[in-house]
Design an enzyme around this catalytic site. Structure first.
Site, PDB file in Angstrom:
ATOM      1  N   LEU A 152      39.584  43.404  43.082  1.00 51.70           N
ATOM      2  CA  LEU A 152      40.472  42.203  43.550  1.00 51.70           C
ATOM      3  C   LEU A 152      40.002  40.673  42.685  1.00 51.70           C
ATOM      4  O   LEU A 152      38.818  40.242  43.100  1.00 51.70           O
ATOM      5  CB  LEU A 152      40.247  41.917  45.151  1.00 51.70           C
ATOM      6  CG  LEU A 152      40.448  43.206  45.913  1.00 51.70           C
ATOM      7  CD1 LEU A 152      40.485  42.809  47.416  1.00 51.70           C
ATOM      8  CD2 LEU A 152      41.876  43.667  45.517  1.00 51.70           C
ATOM      9  N   GLU A 153      40.655  40.441  41.871  1.00 51.67           N
ATOM     10  CA  GLU A 153      40.206  39.268  41.271  1.00 51.67           C
ATOM     11  C   GLU A 153      40.787  37.836  41.725  1.00 51.67           C
ATOM     12  O   GLU A 153      40.688  36.747  41.348  1.00 51.67           O
ATOM     13  CB  GLU A 153      40.974  39.261  39.696  1.00 51.67           C
ATOM     14  CG  GLU A 153      40.161  40.381  38.963  1.00 51.67           C
ATOM     15  CD  GLU A 153      38.484  39.717  38.596  1.00 51.67           C
ATOM     16  OE1 GLU A 153      38.320  38.771  37.588  1.00 51.67           O
ATOM     17  OE2 GLU A 153      37.752  40.041  39.388  1.00 51.67           O
ATOM     18  N   HIS A 154      41.876  38.131  42.842  1.00 49.86           N
ATOM     19  CA  HIS A 154      42.468  36.735  43.503  1.00 49.86           C
ATOM     20  C   HIS A 154      43.165  37.398  44.651  1.00 49.86           C
ATOM     21  O   HIS A 154      43.116  38.539  45.066  1.00 49.86           O
ATOM     22  CB  HIS A 154      43.643  36.185  42.418  1.00 49.86           C
ATOM     23  CG  HIS A 154      44.889  37.252  42.512  1.00 49.86           C
ATOM     24  ND1 HIS A 154      45.725  37.507  43.355  1.00 49.86           N
ATOM     25  CD2 HIS A 154      45.203  38.111  41.361  1.00 49.86           C
ATOM     26  CE1 HIS A 154      46.655  38.270  43.025  1.00 49.86           C
ATOM     27  NE2 HIS A 154      46.274  38.618  42.081  1.00 49.86           N
ATOM     28  N   ARG A 212      29.237  43.506  39.988  1.00 51.95           N
ATOM     29  CA  ARG A 212      29.369  43.172  38.400  1.00 51.95           C
ATOM     30  C   ARG A 212      28.624  42.008  38.146  1.00 51.95           C
ATOM     31  O   ARG A 212      28.741  40.787  38.324  1.00 51.95           O
ATOM     32  CB  ARG A 212      30.872  42.697  38.027  1.00 51.95           C
ATOM     33  CG  ARG A 212      31.910  43.938  38.116  1.00 51.95           C
ATOM     34  CD  ARG A 212      33.127  43.660  37.648  1.00 51.95           C
ATOM     35  NE  ARG A 212      33.960  43.068  38.796  1.00 51.95           N
ATOM     36  CZ  ARG A 212      34.994  42.228  38.804  1.00 51.95           C
ATOM     37  NH1 ARG A 212      35.560  41.910  37.575  1.00 51.95           N
ATOM     38  NH2 ARG A 212      35.607  41.905  39.768  1.00 51.95           N
TER      39      ARG A 212
END
Length: 296
Positions: A152-154, A212
């Site tokens: 989920l980047e946003h 990450r």
């Protein structure tokens, strides 16, 4: 390119310092798993080839990158869908589970309500697992995946990934005898996590989290502190250190520095699980995993 080089050099120097403190002996004291992301470049080869490499213990396909508003899209970067179902079964026969990652780098996904989360579960169940519903396509025919990953980047505080996670766990969607669902997440290393991911992980039902430590300005110099906070906050979850196989990506770590610095440090955590590699395309070019897997 110069910026990427400086960042990579900075992280490499940092992990060398850690290496002098921790020493390489810790890396030899544990064995771990190697997970890789597949599906981001057509020239990376097939899923079957990735599983036949003998390097990876799990493959995560990426991404289901549209969902949450009545539309769904699977983006595997031009890979032909025909035949992937057979490849999934082949991987599973070889003992390599295959998961699907949802989210990604686009902006066309959200779970703004409990109902949208339940709708996504329904779609996943009928498209990729044991369900069958009229009008819902099955891209991989009768092949069942082994898990779901959240990349989920946003998002917003309203997003209900906790509802999705609980529904997945409740239905034990893998369904095969003795084969529970692999529920995972792949966040940037910043801690605490975003509210929408944090609420999901707080359910305590995630099998593993891939942290990450690359491509993140906030973590470049302090990823060890973030790692310690993540692993302490969720002791029942296995943690994987996320590395990039591309030298051009900020935060790339030389394999030697994985051995002397990263591996000894992350393996101090009782809930350390292994290494996650981004991604198969870069890994095939650099053979990064073939080197660092021995330190996992």
């Amino acid at each position: 390119m110069a910026l990427a080089s400086r960042r990579a050099t900075s992280l490499a120097a940092l992990v060398c310092v850690v290496g002098f403190l921790a020493g390489p002996a810790a890396a030899a004291g544990k064995t771990g798993q190697v997970t890789v992301f597949w599906g981001r470049n057509k020239t990376e080869g097939s899923l079957r080839e990735a599983c036949d490499s003998g390097i990876y213990t799990m493959v995560i396909m990426s991404f289901l990158n549209v969902y949450g508003h009545g539309k769904y899209r699977l983006d595997l970067s031009g890979h032909p869908i025909a035949g992937i179902g057979d490849d999934i079964k082949h991987c599973q026969f070889k003992g390599v589970p295959v998961s699907l990652s949802i989210g990604g780098f686009g902006a066309d996904y959200s779970l703004p309500s409990k109902q949208s989360a339940l709708d996504l579960f329904d779609y996943l169940w009928n498209s990729y697992f044991g369900g069958s519903k009229k009008g819902v396509p099955r891209p991989f025919d009768d092949a069942w995946l082994d898990g779901v990953d959240l990349f989920l980047e946003h998002g917003t505080p309203a997003d209900r990934y906790d509802v999705l996670a609980l529904e997945l766990a409740k239905h034990n969607i893998r369904g095969g005898p003795g084969k529970p669902l692999h529920l995972t997440a792949t966040p940037r290393c910043t801690f605490p996590p975003s509210s929408y991911l944090g609420r999901a992980v707080a359910t305590g039902i995630f099998e593993r989290i891939h942290i990450r430590i690359y491509d993140d300005d906030n973590c470049e110099a302090y990823w060890q502190l973030a790692w310690d906070k993540w692993t302490a906050a969720y002791p029942a979850t296995r943690f994987y250190v996320g590395l990039t196989a591309s030298e051009m990506t900020p935060g790339w770590v030389h394999p030697k520095n994985v051995y002397y610095g990263v591996a000894p440090y992350v393996q101090k955590a009782e809930n350390y699980g292994g290494i996650m590699i981004w991604d198969r395309y870069y890994d095939k070019q650099t053979n990064y995993s073939s080197m660092v897997k021995y330190y996992a």
